[in-house]
Motif scaffolding. Sequence first.
Motif, mmCIF file in Angstrom:
data_model
loop_
_atom_site.group_PDB
_atom_site.id
_atom_site.type_symbol
_atom_site.label_atom_id
_atom_site.label_comp_id
_atom_site.label_asym_id
_atom_site.label_seq_id
_atom_site.Cartn_x
_atom_site.Cartn_y
_atom_site.Cartn_z
ATOM 1 N N ARG A 196 0.849 -1.191 0.000
ATOM 2 C CA ARG A 196 0.000 0.000 0.000
ATOM 3 C C ARG A 196 0.878 1.230 0.000
ATOM 4 O O ARG A 196 2.032 1.209 0.435
ATOM 5 N N VAL A 197 0.302 2.268 -0.520
ATOM 6 C CA VAL A 197 0.989 3.548 -0.527
ATOM 7 C C VAL A 197 0.019 4.570 0.029
ATOM 8 O O VAL A 197 -1.153 4.611 -0.358
ATOM 9 N N VAL B 194 -0.267 8.737 0.995
ATOM 10 C CA VAL B 194 0.343 10.059 0.976
ATOM 11 C C VAL B 194 -0.418 10.897 1.982
ATOM 12 O O VAL B 194 -1.634 11.047 1.865
ATOM 13 N N ASN B 195 0.307 11.397 2.958
ATOM 14 C CA ASN B 195 -0.329 12.143 4.064
ATOM 15 C C ASN B 195 -1.577 11.423 4.578
ATOM 16 O O ASN B 195 -2.656 11.982 4.658
ATOM 17 N N ASP B 196 -1.438 10.149 4.846
ATOM 18 C CA ASP B 196 -2.495 9.312 5.401
ATOM 19 C C ASP B 196 -3.660 9.052 4.453
ATOM 20 O O ASP B 196 -4.677 8.534 4.851
ATOM 21 N N LEU B 197 -3.517 9.435 3.219
ATOM 22 C CA LEU B 197 -4.559 9.104 2.244
ATOM 23 C C LEU B 197 -4.039 8.009 1.334
ATOM 24 O O LEU B 197 -2.891 8.068 0.881
ATOM 25 N N GLU B 198 -4.875 7.023 1.083
ATOM 26 C CA GLU B 198 -4.466 5.961 0.175
ATOM 27 C C GLU B 198 -4.206 6.545 -1.210
ATOM 28 O O GLU B 198 -4.986 7.353 -1.695
ATOM 29 N N ALA B 199 -3.105 6.145 -1.790
ATOM 30 C CA ALA B 199 -2.776 6.703 -3.095
ATOM 31 C C ALA B 199 -2.621 5.585 -4.106
ATOM 32 O O ALA B 199 -2.024 4.562 -3.814
#
Lengths: 291, 1193
Positions: B81-82, B84-89
């Motif tokens: 998983r990735v 970015v600033n706690d949002l799934e990207a």
Amino acid sequence: MRESRSGCGKATSSPAENYQLARRRTLQVVVSSLLTECGFESAEKATVESLTEMIQSYISEVGRCAKAYCEHTARITPTLSDAVVTLNEMGFNVDTLPGYAKRSQRMVITAPPVTNAPVIPKALIAGQKRTHPSHIPSHFPEFPDPHTYIKTPTFREPVSDYQVVREKAASQRRDVERALTRFMAKTGETQSLFKDDVTAFPLIAERPSSIPYLSALLPSELELQTLEETDSSEQDDQTDSENTPDDPGADKENSVLLAGGVVPSVKVSEENMIDNPYLRPVKKPKVRRKK
Amino acid sequence: MHEVKMNRKKDKGFESPRAVIPQCVNLLCHVYSHTTHQVVCINNINFQRKSVIGFVELTIFPTVVNLNRIKLNSKQCRIYRVRVNDLEAPFIYNDPTLEVCHHESKQRNLNYFSSAYTAAVSAVDPDAGHGELVIKVPSELWKQGDEMNVLKVYIEFSLDQPKGGLHFVVPDVEGSMAERGAHVFSFGYQNSTRFWFPCVDSYSELCTWKLEFTVDASMVAVSCGDLVETVYTHDMRKKTFHYVLPIPTAASNISLSVGPFEILVDPYMHEVTHFCLPQLLPLLKHSMSYLHEIFEFYEEILTCRYPYSCFKTVFVDEAYVQVSSYASMSIFSTNLLHSAMIIDQTPLTRQCLAQALAQQFFGCFISRMSWADEWVLKGISGYIYGLYLKKTFGVNQYRHWIKEELDKMVEYELKMGGVLLHPTFGGGKDKDNPTPHLHFSIKHPHTLSWKYYKMFQCKAHLVMRLIENRISMEFMLQVFNKLLSLASTASSQKYQSHMWSQMLVSTHSFLKSISNVSGKDIGPLIKQWVDQSAVVKFFGSFAFNRKRNVLELEIRQDYTSSGTQKYVGPIKVTVQELDGSFNHTLQIEENSLKHDIPCHSKSRRNKKKKIPLMNGEEVDMDLSAMDADSPLLWIRIDPDMSILRKVEFEQADFMWQYQLRYERDVVAQEESILALEKFPTPASRLALTDILEQDQCFYKVRQGACFCLAKIANSMMSTWTGPPAMKSLFTRMFCCKSCPNIVKTNTFISFQSYFLQKTMPVAMAQLRDIQNLCPKDVLNFILDLIKYNDNRKNKFSDNYYRAELIDALTNSLTPAISISNEVRTVDNLNGDVRLILEEITRSLNMEKLLPSYRNTITVSCLRAIRMLQKNGHIPSDPSLFKSYAEYGHFVDVRVAALEAVVDYTRVDRSSVELQWLLNMVQNDPAHYIRHKILSMLGKNPPFTKAAESPLCNEALVDQLWKLMNSGTSHDWRLRCDAVNLYYTLFGLTRPSCLPLPELGLVLNLKEKKAVLNPTIKPEQGLDTTEMTGNTMGVHIPVMGFTSSFNTVEEDEIDMESPHDSQAFIHHHLNILERPSTPGQHPVKHPARIILLSDNLVLFFSRTRCTSTVDQAVLSLPVTPLPSSFGKESTSSSKHSGDHHHHHHHHEHKKKKKKKHKHKHKHKHESKDKERDSHAFSNSPASGRSVRSPSMSD
């Protein structure tokens, strides 16, 4: 000398053995005649043999005892009285002996064939026998060979020729190595360089090791030994450092590493101060982990 | 002719180093974000399964508004998983280097591969802002505003049985992992960190680091930076190592090694910690006892503290290279460790330590701006390493090393073409590829041949030395100090200060510091050696003009052959005359070949006077040998090696002899030894013998003299008097006084004598008698040396000496007199050989019981056995070597055994062994061995492109192609090795053993003939051609293909000859290719019929083309065929034909029409470019073909 005697004794009968055999045969004749005297018509060979053995033992014992008595009285040749005492001691009534000897039906036995008495081998003379000092009369026996009571210097003339020494050392080592490798090759798996003759030039089969670098890098025990011999002084230094007191504060694992890890013995005091992160004790986990 | 093509569009990533723009701005042009901090956390390392689980968190600072995509590097990692600033990207994972050319292609020429590979590497080049992992920044984050917010990219990943990047060593024995000595470490060639965690895998992207590794409680995790703390996990079975690296560091300089290491704190420097595998601690103690001196040396000359707060050395098994340096730690091969008893390894290990430490300053702490600046780092670290060598091992050793490096490099450049230190791409207008002579691209480190890279490093430090010669060592060190102090100031700053780029060195900044510090212009030097490849080749000769008392020196240059360039400028010439030694600086100019040098002394023989030498020494010489009329003793051209050159100088034999005896410079002595090989006279013999006996002479010179003496003795065979060469000398030096046939017991107290004692028997064994056999005397002498060798009283091990004695036996072997290929049996073994074989078997067997250090004796024995086989004394059989080559033997033994197998493969042309080797290349656990096999195959190839061989077949081509195309994607070095091998075997073009392009039927309407291609066998799809032929309904006679068509490098084309189909095709036909893979598509492609304007009809079925046409065809779309396309094809194939024609033309008029040729070449290149643009549209690097093992979203 001993070797040669036993060696040839086995192959052909020696004079000493001939002598003994002749006596033994006479004894057998004696036993047989006694048996005949007692009225036996025939006897098994084994029985005759046993009886011969018994009579031989008996006579030997008489002789031995007589000799002992005679030596007890500080003489060297037994006399009649020694024999009489012996016989008495062995429970034989000596008085019956003349009667027995003159019995009518006794058989005459031929004397044993004349054989040369065995030559008593000369004692090994390893040194100069001491002569009697003035206070010992000359008829007293001679001093024994000094090696029996002082010491025997057994060195041979040392081979001082350097070339021979080196040659010998070299060929000895080579022989040992060859024998050892041949043995290893014979007892284990081998590889061969020739297809026609797999026994020629056998190579000990290679064996893969799980950790090949250890044997390749670490010096063998033989080499370590050499190293110890050649510079024992350095070795001493190292053992000194290993005896340094452990840091009481550090936990066990680290202290072992610490002691083993530091070489110069001079810095003993400093050692305990070393602040290296890898030597620090491992921390216990915090009860609550931050997220 | 077959240049490697570059895609110009991709070149933008390379900044022009001479640009006046500040570098940080320059970088930002292409990279839209910067990483300022990265966390790497590896939670679990499973030795059983060889897997790793962890996550990274990158703090990214966008440099543009609306950053919507982030590109990172990652290879072979499985990404879960990735965020970015706690949002799934969402993200895309595409690695074009996995498979360079896609499987449907039947292309087999290296030109095509090289360009595709370069394109693939460029497509993920972090320096250009590319990467395998493309993360889409969630729109919430980029829509919201103009202000540039810091992004935190969190990536969870795992690695399962990694093939590259991390290497697990798990010995197969009983016990826990720690007891077994299992360990894991990171490795790679150049920037390879992407193999084990996602990052920006560039040397120019610096950030600070926090590294956490949770490992078994019995293990130690060693990584970059400071170990802050070690904490047990809750179950107390594991512990976590927390590292912090506050100095901005490139991801490529991050490493890790985990294992049950024994820990040794350096007794002299407590911040330095050494780690080795269990049981090796005593060796580690000894080997590291010297490191502090290297530290002191570097810190002193650089007047700069070691930049990191700690340093760690880790010694691991199965290392990728002997030395690899990372930020604040270095990983070494465990085989460098040695005990105090070992002589030969000691200097080598110290040199490795010194190299590693030099790279800590330049390479790790100071990183590079771009790949084109690599030479500065390698140059400086190599240069200061050289200074260390000079200080520790002496000036003689240093000069010898410089000569050795120079000779090695010059030899490589002359053979392979130039080595270019500072390539500029896209900068020059007309030069697309700066190194057209190479079969690989030098645009990226990952496309580089390993050997080339080695020579590159070599040249880099030699050039640094040239700069030193120019500006003085003092200034040089000041420049280094300046670079370091700027970098250390920058390293303590925050990212926002934009100072970090000071920690990156570029060619431009380096040259600027040089000119600032020294005030000197070194432009011409840089232009000659850095911006330009190739070396200079001088030929010198002289005559003495007695009347004018002048030395007429002629210096010619060869600057036309490959790898050479023209030199214009000063050159130093040293002339030793009777009155002394004089330096002259001559100007090499365009047209002047002759130089007149006035002599200082008149020739005089009778005055007995000492002769002054260069170093002020005055010596008595016996001048009877020299020319009565000339005062010249000897002449040296460029004695200080201040030009990267090869000098072939002619002077009389007595001059070389004087030079050998009286010149004090080791380089001069070695040169004269080399020259004396050509003068087998008693005087040469005497000079060499005298040198051999001289204690003051450098031992390597004396070693060289041994071999030269052996060669001379062989040339003088018929007139040689006295005992075999060197025998009496050896006896005098090393044998007992009382019994001269017995060697003294070993002491090895004097290392010079030790090295000489080792070398002399090896050289003596090269002696030959009239029958070309090794003299009986010599053989017995060597056998005696072995027999009487006695090491009991020696505190040093004699393993190297014994190994060299075995080598001497090997050298004494000569080919057996063979009687009509009979089978070699024990019975017909020659008596001498029997003795030799006995020694070898005994030594080899003893090694099993008492192994020697690094198994040197086994190595020598294996070589000896191979030599016995090769010379026909014992049956040639690879099985012994194959068993020694198996995994589980010491690496040196394996390499020696593999070398024998490689040799066997070549001599016996064995495809079984070749397959066995290639199989090992693919499957062996040790990366070094894989690399070694391929490079040995390259060095001693089973066949070459020049010769026919039964081994050369289509299956092998396919196999090797597969190996470099996809089989080696985990290891850059290995892939380049495979490319090298392919090049050696098949050359740049389509391998000649491949079947012809399958032109089914050729119709010639003019002659009303049709030809069934005779080389096409029925199973190759003849049925289709017949079928189409029938449908056409034309009955046409057949025109033959000749076998000359097979050789793709056939350049000369006789167009008039009717049977030469190639010329015919080029000029009258159009050739089309339809890439297809019959292996994968069982259905045969229908033949295609094309009608063209000149009334020719062609049929194609699964057509493959010759190389010249390959590139043209590459660009074609598969189906359908538009008519316009046919024309394009026509033009390009016609062009190829033209080119052939011209080339042919030039063969005759080469010298006169050089300019014309160049012009033509450029024209040709521009055509190529046109085609390339097509080529790349189809290449994997275009990004169209997305291979995504883990597509999320």
